[in-house]
Scaffold this motif. Structure first.
Motif, PDB file in Angstrom:
ATOM      1  N   VAL A 110       0.842  -1.203   0.000  1.00 44.90           N
ATOM      2  CA  VAL A 110       0.000   0.000   0.000  1.00 44.90           C
ATOM      3  C   VAL A 110       0.874   1.249   0.000  1.00 44.90           C
ATOM      4  O   VAL A 110       0.600   2.224  -0.711  1.00 44.90           O
ATOM      5  CB  VAL A 110      -0.945   0.006   1.212  1.00 44.90           C
ATOM      6  CG1 VAL A 110      -1.664   1.351   1.335  1.00 44.90           C
ATOM      7  CG2 VAL A 110      -1.973  -1.115   1.080  1.00 44.90           C
ATOM      8  N   HIS A 111       1.948   1.211   0.807  1.00 43.69           N
ATOM      9  CA  HIS A 111       2.848   2.362   0.871  1.00 43.69           C
ATOM     10  C   HIS A 111       3.523   2.587  -0.476  1.00 43.69           C
ATOM     11  O   HIS A 111       3.636   3.730  -0.942  1.00 43.69           O
ATOM     12  CB  HIS A 111       3.903   2.136   1.947  1.00 43.69           C
ATOM     13  CG  HIS A 111       4.838   3.298   2.139  1.00 43.69           C
ATOM     14  ND1 HIS A 111       4.394   4.572   2.378  1.00 43.69           N
ATOM     15  CD2 HIS A 111       6.196   3.384   2.084  1.00 43.69           C
ATOM     16  CE1 HIS A 111       5.422   5.404   2.494  1.00 43.69           C
ATOM     17  NE2 HIS A 111       6.534   4.696   2.311  1.00 43.69           N
ATOM     18  N   GLY A 112       3.968   1.513  -1.119  1.00 43.50           N
ATOM     19  CA  GLY A 112       4.620   1.637  -2.421  1.00 43.50           C
ATOM     20  C   GLY A 112       3.706   2.243  -3.463  1.00 43.50           C
ATOM     21  O   GLY A 112       4.097   3.139  -4.214  1.00 43.50           O
ATOM     22  N   LEU A 113       2.468   1.779  -3.496  1.00 43.62           N
ATOM     23  CA  LEU A 113       1.509   2.334  -4.440  1.00 43.62           C
ATOM     24  C   LEU A 113       1.165   3.772  -4.084  1.00 43.62           C
ATOM     25  O   LEU A 113       0.916   4.602  -4.968  1.00 43.62           O
ATOM     26  CB  LEU A 113       0.231   1.475  -4.456  1.00 43.62           C
ATOM     27  CG  LEU A 113       0.421   0.027  -4.930  1.00 43.62           C
ATOM     28  CD1 LEU A 113      -0.877  -0.751  -4.762  1.00 43.62           C
ATOM     29  CD2 LEU A 113       0.874  -0.020  -6.377  1.00 43.62           C
ATOM     30  N   GLY A 114       1.200   4.072  -2.798  1.00 43.07           N
ATOM     31  CA  GLY A 114       0.874   5.422  -2.347  1.00 43.07           C
ATOM     32  C   GLY A 114       1.917   6.461  -2.738  1.00 43.07           C
ATOM     33  O   GLY A 114       1.581   7.637  -2.926  1.00 43.07           O
ATOM     34  N   VAL A 115       3.179   6.049  -2.859  1.00 45.74           N
ATOM     35  CA  VAL A 115       4.229   7.011  -3.230  1.00 45.74           C
ATOM     36  C   VAL A 115       4.437   7.098  -4.738  1.00 45.74           C
ATOM     37  O   VAL A 115       5.330   7.802  -5.202  1.00 45.74           O
ATOM     38  CB  VAL A 115       5.577   6.670  -2.538  1.00 45.74           C
ATOM     39  CG1 VAL A 115       5.446   6.802  -1.028  1.00 45.74           C
ATOM     40  CG2 VAL A 115       6.065   5.277  -2.930  1.00 45.74           C
ATOM     41  N   GLY A 116       3.611   6.353  -5.500  1.00 42.30           N
ATOM     42  CA  GLY A 116       3.659   6.549  -6.945  1.00 42.30           C
ATOM     43  C   GLY A 116       3.961   5.328  -7.788  1.00 42.30           C
ATOM     44  O   GLY A 116       3.984   5.422  -9.022  1.00 42.30           O
ATOM     45  N   ALA A 117       4.197   4.165  -7.150  1.00 42.26           N
ATOM     46  CA  ALA A 117       4.449   2.960  -7.939  1.00 42.26           C
ATOM     47  C   ALA A 117       3.164   2.538  -8.661  1.00 42.26           C
ATOM     48  O   ALA A 117       2.061   2.770  -8.170  1.00 42.26           O
ATOM     49  CB  ALA A 117       4.948   1.829  -7.052  1.00 42.26           C
ATOM     50  N   ASP A 118       3.326   1.910  -9.830  1.00 39.85           N
ATOM     51  CA  ASP A 118       2.169   1.450 -10.594  1.00 39.85           C
ATOM     52  C   ASP A 118       1.847  -0.017 -10.319  1.00 39.85           C
ATOM     53  O   ASP A 118       0.709  -0.447 -10.513  1.00 39.85           O
ATOM     54  CB  ASP A 118       2.438   1.632 -12.089  1.00 39.85           C
ATOM     55  CG  ASP A 118       2.632   3.101 -12.452  1.00 39.85           C
ATOM     56  OD1 ASP A 118       1.626   3.802 -12.604  1.00 39.85           O
ATOM     57  OD2 ASP A 118       3.792   3.531 -12.549  1.00 39.85           O
ATOM     58  N   ASP A 119       2.845  -0.764  -9.870  1.00 42.23           N
ATOM     59  CA  ASP A 119       2.639  -2.176  -9.554  1.00 42.23           C
ATOM     60  C   ASP A 119       3.695  -2.593  -8.543  1.00 42.23           C
ATOM     61  O   ASP A 119       4.684  -1.881  -8.321  1.00 42.23           O
ATOM     62  CB  ASP A 119       2.717  -3.033 -10.822  1.00 42.23           C
ATOM     63  CG  ASP A 119       1.972  -4.354 -10.680  1.00 42.23           C
ATOM     64  OD1 ASP A 119       1.539  -4.670  -9.546  1.00 42.23           O
ATOM     65  OD2 ASP A 119       1.835  -5.053 -11.694  1.00 42.23           O
ATOM     66  N   TYR A 120       3.509  -3.770  -7.948  1.00 43.78           N
ATOM     67  CA  TYR A 120       4.344  -4.185  -6.824  1.00 43.78           C
ATOM     68  C   TYR A 120       4.438  -5.706  -6.845  1.00 43.78           C
ATOM     69  O   TYR A 120       3.421  -6.397  -6.868  1.00 43.78           O
ATOM     70  CB  TYR A 120       3.668  -3.701  -5.536  1.00 43.78           C
ATOM     71  CG  TYR A 120       4.489  -3.744  -4.272  1.00 43.78           C
ATOM     72  CD1 TYR A 120       5.085  -2.589  -3.767  1.00 43.78           C
ATOM     73  CD2 TYR A 120       4.630  -4.921  -3.552  1.00 43.78           C
ATOM     74  CE1 TYR A 120       5.803  -2.614  -2.578  1.00 43.78           C
ATOM     75  CE2 TYR A 120       5.351  -4.959  -2.367  1.00 43.78           C
ATOM     76  CZ  TYR A 120       5.935  -3.803  -1.888  1.00 43.78           C
ATOM     77  OH  TYR A 120       6.643  -3.814  -0.715  1.00 43.78           O
ATOM     78  N   MET A 121       5.662  -6.244  -6.880  1.00 47.18           N
ATOM     79  CA  MET A 121       5.857  -7.690  -6.857  1.00 47.18           C
ATOM     80  C   MET A 121       6.838  -8.066  -5.751  1.00 47.18           C
ATOM     81  O   MET A 121       7.791  -7.341  -5.477  1.00 47.18           O
ATOM     82  CB  MET A 121       6.391  -8.204  -8.201  1.00 47.18           C
ATOM     83  CG  MET A 121       5.367  -8.172  -9.330  1.00 47.18           C
ATOM     84  SD  MET A 121       5.987  -8.993 -10.845  1.00 47.18           S
ATOM     85  CE  MET A 121       5.963 -10.723 -10.326  1.00 47.18           C
ATOM     86  N   VAL A 122       6.578  -9.229  -5.145  1.00 43.10           N
ATOM     87  CA  VAL A 122       7.435  -9.722  -4.069  1.00 43.10           C
ATOM     88  C   VAL A 122       8.436 -10.723  -4.637  1.00 43.10           C
ATOM     89  O   VAL A 122       8.082 -11.606  -5.426  1.00 43.10           O
ATOM     90  CB  VAL A 122       6.584 -10.387  -2.964  1.00 43.10           C
ATOM     91  CG1 VAL A 122       7.487 -10.952  -1.866  1.00 43.10           C
ATOM     92  CG2 VAL A 122       5.603  -9.389  -2.383  1.00 43.10           C
TER      93      VAL A 122
END
Length: 235
Positions: A90-102
């Motif tokens: 959520v934090h990553g998307l909140g600072v401007g990322a478009d997608d997030y992978m682990v």
């Protein structure tokens, strides 16, 4: 067809190497940065279709870097991290990322997500209103979509180069001092040398010349700064 360009920012060589293998196989042109500072340097000089950004890096974490990147470009960002907490995503998307992978990532899923990001970005650009255009001999500038065409070819400018070009082109014959340009682009808290403007203008002129523009529209006003010689604006 030109290759899609990807910037990989990760401090781990093994991860960069793995991503290079995955992406090169799919036809991407890869640039690697081993920390946030190097990544920012590349982004200020070049344009990319997508950015792959690690979160945990020693000099600047990915969240902070993502915020910096978002301050000057809308290039899609896919964040990669070993941290799988929902709050981190959520934090990553909140600072401007478009997608997030682990990590570790599945290669097929990674490629599918990257192509989806590039596709959405291209669709977004194509849907933007063209609006007014500024014409100068063999050059057309579309301020609303931040595009410059020289002899029907898209001119590849950095964010700051484009900002300076637009300031001058949208105000033909007006003289802008270096300090005025710095104030507009960097703000009043800029403490560097105002000759940074000269460097950007030099780069713009060189790129216009290489693109085939015979007469350069940016004129030096000695002792003050720069002005745009002439332009025709159409609705």
């Amino acid at each position: 067809m030109n290759k899609l360009k990807a910037l990989v920012i990760d401090d781990e060589w093994n991860m960069r190497n793995l991503l290079r293998i995955y992406l090169t196989k799919e036809g991407f042109d890869i640039t690697e940065a081993h920390n946030g500072t190097e990544g920012l340097s590349y982004l200020q000089k070049n344009s990319y279709h997508v950015i792959l950004l690690d979160v945990m890096m020693p000099d600047m974490d990915g969240w902070h870097l993502c915020e910096k990147i978002r301050s000057f470009t809308e290039t899609p960002i896919l964040m990669l991290t070993a941290r799988g907490d929902v709050k981190d995503k959520v934090h990553g998307l909140g600072v401007g990322a478009d997608d997030y992978m682990v990590k570790p990532v599945n290669s097929d899923e990674l490629i599918a997500r990257l192509f989806a990001l590039v596709r959405r970005s291209s669709q977004s650009l194509s849907l933007k209103e063209i609006g007014k255009k500024i014409m100068y001999t063999d050059m057309i500038i579309y301020p609303d979509r931040r595009q410059v065409m020289v002899l029907d070819t898209n001119l590849d400018l950095t964010q700051k180069e484009l900002d300076i070009l637009l300031i001058l082109a949208e105000n033909p014959q007006r003289v802008f001092s270096r300090d005025e340009i710095i104030e507009r682009l960097w703000g009043s808290d800029f403490f560097g040398d105002n000759r940074v403007v000269d460097t950007h203008v030099k780069n713009i002129r060189e790129k216009l010349q290489l693109a085939g523009l015979e007469q350069n529209p940016i004129q030096t006003v000695w002792g003050i700064g720069y002005k745009w010689l002439y332009s025709v604006e159409e609705p």
